[in-house]
Design a protein around this motif. Structure first.
Motif, PDB file in Angstrom:
ATOM      1  N   ASP A   2     106.954 -74.166 -58.181  1.00 14.06           N
ATOM      2  CA  ASP A   2     106.923 -74.092 -59.634  1.00 14.06           C
ATOM      3  C   ASP A   2     106.514 -72.684 -60.051  1.00 14.06           C
ATOM      4  O   ASP A   2     105.339 -72.341 -60.051  1.00 14.06           O
ATOM      5  N   ARG A   3     107.495 -71.860 -60.404  1.00 13.43           N
ATOM      6  CA  ARG A   3     107.194 -70.482 -60.770  1.00 13.43           C
ATOM      7  C   ARG A   3     106.263 -70.408 -61.969  1.00 13.43           C
ATOM      8  O   ARG A   3     105.376 -69.558 -62.029  1.00 13.43           O
ATOM      9  N   GLN A   4     106.502 -71.264 -62.945  1.00 16.14           N
ATOM     10  CA  GLN A   4     105.728 -71.199 -64.181  1.00 16.14           C
ATOM     11  C   GLN A   4     104.243 -71.414 -63.935  1.00 16.14           C
ATOM     12  O   GLN A   4     103.401 -70.914 -64.680  1.00 16.14           O
ATOM     13  N   LEU A   5     103.921 -72.152 -62.898  1.00 17.06           N
ATOM     14  CA  LEU A   5     102.515 -72.421 -62.571  1.00 17.06           C
ATOM     15  C   LEU A   5     101.759 -71.123 -62.308  1.00 17.06           C
ATOM     16  O   LEU A   5     100.570 -71.022 -62.596  1.00 17.06           O
ATOM     17  N   PHE A   6     102.456 -70.117 -61.773  1.00 20.42           N
ATOM     18  CA  PHE A   6     101.815 -68.857 -61.422  1.00 20.42           C
ATOM     19  C   PHE A   6     102.083 -67.762 -62.443  1.00 20.42           C
ATOM     20  O   PHE A   6     101.418 -66.732 -62.443  1.00 20.42           O
ATOM     21  N   LYS A   7     103.058 -67.984 -63.323  1.00 26.40           N
ATOM     22  CA  LYS A   7     103.413 -66.962 -64.312  1.00 26.40           C
ATOM     23  C   LYS A   7     102.641 -67.142 -65.618  1.00 26.40           C
ATOM     24  O   LYS A   7     102.511 -66.204 -66.397  1.00 26.40           O
ATOM     25  N   LYS A   8     102.142 -68.348 -65.852  1.00 27.23           N
ATOM     26  CA  LYS A   8     101.423 -68.619 -67.090  1.00 27.23           C
ATOM     27  C   LYS A   8      99.915 -68.636 -66.855  1.00 27.23           C
ATOM     28  O   LYS A   8      99.448 -69.147 -65.828  1.00 27.23           O
ATOM     29  N   PRO A   9      99.119 -68.092 -67.768  1.00 26.43           N
ATOM     30  CA  PRO A   9      97.660 -68.180 -67.641  1.00 26.43           C
ATOM     31  C   PRO A   9      97.198 -69.615 -67.822  1.00 26.43           C
ATOM     32  O   PRO A   9      97.914 -70.450 -68.381  1.00 26.43           O
ATOM     33  N   PHE A  10      95.993 -69.909 -67.347  1.00 29.62           N
ATOM     34  CA  PHE A  10      95.464 -71.267 -67.441  1.00 29.62           C
ATOM     35  C   PHE A  10      94.128 -71.259 -68.166  1.00 29.62           C
ATOM     36  O   PHE A  10      93.459 -70.227 -68.284  1.00 29.62           O
ATOM     37  N   THR A  11      93.736 -72.414 -68.651  1.00 29.86           N
ATOM     38  CA  THR A  11      92.403 -72.614 -69.224  1.00 29.86           C
ATOM     39  C   THR A  11      91.629 -73.542 -68.297  1.00 29.86           C
ATOM     40  O   THR A  11      92.196 -74.170 -67.397  1.00 29.86           O
ATOM     41  N   LEU A  12      90.346 -73.643 -68.529  1.00 25.57           N
ATOM     42  CA  LEU A  12      89.533 -74.532 -67.690  1.00 25.57           C
ATOM     43  C   LEU A  12      89.938 -75.981 -67.831  1.00 25.57           C
ATOM     44  O   LEU A  12      89.648 -76.808 -66.964  1.00 25.57           O
ATOM     45  N   ASP A  13      90.602 -76.314 -68.937  1.00 27.15           N
ATOM     46  CA  ASP A  13      91.006 -77.704 -69.176  1.00 27.15           C
ATOM     47  C   ASP A  13      92.492 -77.929 -68.920  1.00 27.15           C
ATOM     48  O   ASP A  13      93.031 -78.978 -69.292  1.00 27.15           O
TER      49      ASP A  13
END
Length: 260
Positions: A2-13
Motif C-alpha cells: 500500500d503506497r499510500q500508507l507510506f506517502k501520507k502522514p499519520f496521526t496518533l489516532d
C-alpha cells in the motif's frame, strides 16, 4: 504494498497497521504509550518571537510498534518528523465547515528497525540478491535515490547467479567490466525466462541509474515502481519452481488430482 500508507502522514489516532517484518502478517501497530515527540530547536527559538504561528511548529518522534500476532509479538522502533497542519472540521453529515478548523499534529515515518519489508522476497532467493534489497527497505523513506540504486545492485547479483559474465577481454587482452546493459542483453541468450524479463530488468536499471545521479529526483513512487518490478522478477525466477514442486508432491502423494 500500500503506497499510500507510506506517502501520507499519520496521526496518533490513525490506527495504521503495517506488515510485520518478522512474521509477515498485517499486524504491526503503534503503541501509543511508547510514542514520544519533541519540538525541534528552530521551533523552540521561534516560539519566543511575536510573529510565530502554530502551523510553523516542527518536531521529531520516536515510537515502538508491536506485532499483535501472539505467535510473534515483534517490537519495531520507528522514528521520523512531525509538523502541524490546519485541518477543516466537518459536520456530522460530512459537509465542509468553512468557518471552522483545528490544528492537527501529523507525523511522517523515516526509519523502522527491523526494517519493514515492502514486498515478500521468495524464501529460496539467494542471499546476495536478498541482502541489497533488505538494505533498500531500510533506507526507502530516508533516501529513495539510494534505495533505487540498491535494487539495481540486486539485479547485478541476480545476473551473476545465472552465470552472466561480469567481465570480458578487450583488444589488449585485459579484463574489463561489462556494463549492466551488456549483461542484460547477454542474459536473454543464456536463459529463456531472463529473456522474457528483459524490459523489466532494463526498467529497474534505469531507475537505479537515476538514483545514482544527484541531478535526478527519485520519488517514493519511483522506488515503489522498482519494488513492484523486482518482485515480479523474483516471483518468475524463484517462486514458480517452489510452487510447482509442492503441487507435484501433493498430486503424487494423493495419486490423483487434488480436490479443491
Amino acid at each position: 504494498m500500500d503506497r499510500q500508507l507510506f506517502k501520507k502522514p499519520f496521526t496518533l489516532d490513525s490506527g495504521i497497521t503495517y506488515s510485520c517484518p518478522t512474521c509477515g502478517k498485517l499486524s504491526l501497530q503503534l503503541d501509543k504509550d511508547k510514542f514520544h515527540s519533541s519540538e525541534t530547536s528552530s521551533t523552540r527559538k521561534m516560539l519566543q518571537e511575536d510573529y510565530w504561528e502554530d502551523d510553523w511548529r516542527t518536531s521529531v518522534y520516536t515510537a515502538i510498534l508491536v506485532c499483535r500476532n501472539t505467535a510473534c509479538e515483534e517490537h519495531v522502533i520507528s522514528s521520523g518528523t512531525g509538523f502541524i497542519s490546519e485541518e477543516p472540521v466537518f459536520t456530522s453529515d460530512d459537509r465542509y465547515t468553512y468557518t471552522s478548523s483545528e490544528y492537527v499534529c501529523l507525523f511522517e515515518a523515516k526509519f523502522f528497525q527491523p526494517a519493514l519489508h515492502f514486498f515478500d522476497i521468495p524464501s529460496n532467493c539467494p542471499e546476495d540478491i536478498k541482502n541489497p534489497l533488505l538494505e533498500a527497505f531500510s533506507i526507502t523513506l530516508l533516501s529513495p535515490s539510494s534505495a533505487a540504486n540498491k535494487v539495481r545492485v540486486a539485479i547485478e547479483h541476480l545476473l551473476t547467479n545465472f552465470r552472466i559474465p561480469k567481465t570480458t577481454s578487450n583488444k589488449q587482452k585485459k579484463r574489463v567490466r561489462l556494463t549492466l546493459d551488456t549483461r542484460i542483453t547477454k542474459a536473454k541468450d543464456k536463459n529463456i525466462v531472463l529473456g522474457k524479463l528483459e524490459d523489466i530488468l532494463y526498467a529497474i536499471k534505469w531507475l537505479g541509474n537515476a538514483g545514482s545521479h544527484s541531478s535526478s529526483e527519485i520519488t517514493l513512487d519511483d522506488v515503489f515502481d522498482a519494488y513492484e518490478l523486482m518482485h515480479h522478477v523474483l516471483i518468475e525466477l524463484y517462486q514458480p519452481k517452489n510452487r510447482l514442486n509442492k503441487l507435484a508432491k501433493a498430486i503424487r502423494k494423493r495419486k490423483g488430482p487434488l480436490r479443491k
